[in-house]
Design an enzyme around this catalytic site. Sequence first.
Site, PDB file in Angstrom:
ATOM      1  N   ASP A 187      -7.539   3.987  12.494  1.00  0.00           N
ATOM      2  CA  ASP A 187      -6.822   2.782  12.068  1.00  0.00           C
ATOM      3  C   ASP A 187      -5.395   2.793  12.608  1.00  0.00           C
ATOM      4  O   ASP A 187      -4.834   1.742  12.917  1.00  0.00           O
ATOM      5  CB  ASP A 187      -6.816   2.721  10.534  1.00  0.00           C
ATOM      6  N   HIS A 244      -1.256  -0.845   2.684  1.00  0.00           N
ATOM      7  CA  HIS A 244      -0.254  -1.003   3.743  1.00  0.00           C
ATOM      8  C   HIS A 244       1.112  -1.217   3.089  1.00  0.00           C
ATOM      9  O   HIS A 244       1.205  -1.776   2.005  1.00  0.00           O
ATOM     10  CB  HIS A 244      -0.605  -2.192   4.643  1.00  0.00           C
ATOM     11  N   CYS A 266      -3.019  -4.278  11.577  1.00  0.00           N
ATOM     12  CA  CYS A 266      -4.158  -5.091  11.990  1.00  0.00           C
ATOM     13  C   CYS A 266      -3.667  -6.262  12.817  1.00  0.00           C
ATOM     14  O   CYS A 266      -2.852  -7.044  12.346  1.00  0.00           O
ATOM     15  CB  CYS A 266      -4.923  -5.591  10.765  1.00  0.00           C
ATOM     16  N   ASN A 294       0.233   1.232   8.204  1.00  0.00           N
ATOM     17  CA  ASN A 294      -0.306   1.925   7.054  1.00  0.00           C
ATOM     18  C   ASN A 294       0.830   2.684   6.377  1.00  0.00           C
ATOM     19  O   ASN A 294       1.881   2.929   6.969  1.00  0.00           O
ATOM     20  CB  ASN A 294      -1.336   2.957   7.530  1.00  0.00           C
TER      21      ASN A 294
END
Lengths: 302, 302
Positions: free
Chosen positions: A14, A207, A238, A247
């Site tokens: 991620d 986040h 994202c 994050n």
Amino acid sequence: MTRKIEIVEVGPRDGLQNDPVLLSTEMKLEFISRLIDAGVNRMEAASFVHPKLVPAMADSAEVMALAPRLDGVKYIGLALNERGLRRALEAGCDEINYVMVASPGFGLKNQNATPEQTADLFDKIAILAHDEAVPISVTVSVAFGDPFDGEVDPKILGMLAARARAAGACEFALGDTIGVADPWRVRKALDIVRAQSGDMRLRMHFHNTRNTAMANIAAAVDAGIDVIDASCGGIGGCPFAPAATGNVASEDVIYMLERGGFETGIDLGRMIATAKWLEDVALKHPVDSALKRAGGFPAPQA
Amino acid sequence: MTRKIEIVEVGPRDGLQNDPVLLSTEMKLEFISRLIDAGVNRMEAASFVHPKLVPAMADSAEVMALAPRLDGVKYIGLALNERGLRRALEAGCDEINYVMVASPGFGLKNQNATPEQTADLFDKIAILAHDEAVPISVTVSVAFGDPFDGEVDPKILGMLAARARAAGACEFALGDTIGVADPWRVRKALDIVRAQSGDMRLRMHFHNTRNTAMANIAAAVDAGIDVIDASCGGIGGCPFAPAATGNVASEDVIYMLERGGFETGIDLGRMIATAKWLEDVALKHPVDSALKRAGGFPAPQA
């Protein structure tokens, strides 16, 4: 006895997937090795989404083939459909992570599916993972708010938890993709999810877009959550979620939890050193990590 | 009924005092007016520490003379000794704030006094404030850790609370000057302080140095605290505290609390606009504010 909180390190997947810098397979493997040296034993390391959509993860099969296989170290691969799942299984992932969406606005843009459709698809692919005896977990995106639809009714989180449990998910996570949760909303959501989750493990993914991730984690831990996603250096985000910054940084989470009397099994000094390595050597751009800037207290042994 | 949390805006004093940019008196007054327009009704606006030590606050008497006097808007002036207190009273401050220290290492460097000595001095100057019927509050610095001495025993916070209460402080605050608190430590400290504080109001002052300020605020609010310090744009810090970055940003705190169902009486959109004004017009350097970057959710009315 000290309560253990498991940190799932999401940096290698991620974290890296949307970074403007494309890391070589070799550098990804060094990142993974550094994380293992710091004490990480469960991490997102690969993504089997179409490489045209996420080019940074195109070498995921190679990463999985070359990553060190050590007792107790588990690699998670992301899969959003049957084809991705088959590739993840073939690559030897220890665990599959699938994404359900909490709201159609984001869901249709991000994976072309409504919440119900993501649950329907999970029914199908969970069977394939179970056939290979590979655990499959679910993360719900935009669980606390959708950038297109606005508020998300927490009842849908309960519905998705029930669907995930019925289909045999090993774990169910709420993801605050755009960083709009708050500690009180987290508690309410967990109450609703708990009523549907039985003995399925719960995990949280926050986040820090609006500086609430750490407060949300503390609230979740107080509500009994034992598994938290975090990303070394706070890297990631994202590309389809407007204004979603990174994050929450693993080292920030580890600092807060260890100072609060919990055990993470991860060495803070080494995690900070890895965030510095990301910034100085691997990515060569600043990372968003308070502990990297300020250092621990008392100063951790590096 | 919605629970009200009072935000004490510390930007015009604690925020500006160490900024590399020296604001003109006129700009400070504009800052104050913008804060009032956003709904702030209690703020640190002046410091009567020696101007050689804090040159940015040398015009405090002038700021107090020119600041708009409106019903329900209270200006707090900092004073650390008798001379400062007399100047603050003369300048017409509505409230005085005095600083006790929780640990000698920082105390001796910052105000040349041990914890006990700061309490002894408070006994003397509180009387002078009471003689003029001006309320005087206490903020304890390095309440959760000292950059020179390390850990602070929370018992000393109880001792200082008892001393502040005995001397007639209107309010008692724990200040995490170097940003090393965590939510669980906050709760323990509040348990100890509460046993000594009687009906004296309690306030919390957190720095976000290690990304824990918002979690600490949520924990404090859950523990019944109704008054929180915050600084527009997250400006400020302490030049004598190594690696102390800014105060927690007012707009971040307002966002979290309002989204969590509390009432602050402050307009989020206007506070964000003021943080932007600080960055673009007044200070002309970046400020550390998540809400300024990301915006509210749902988007606040500006």
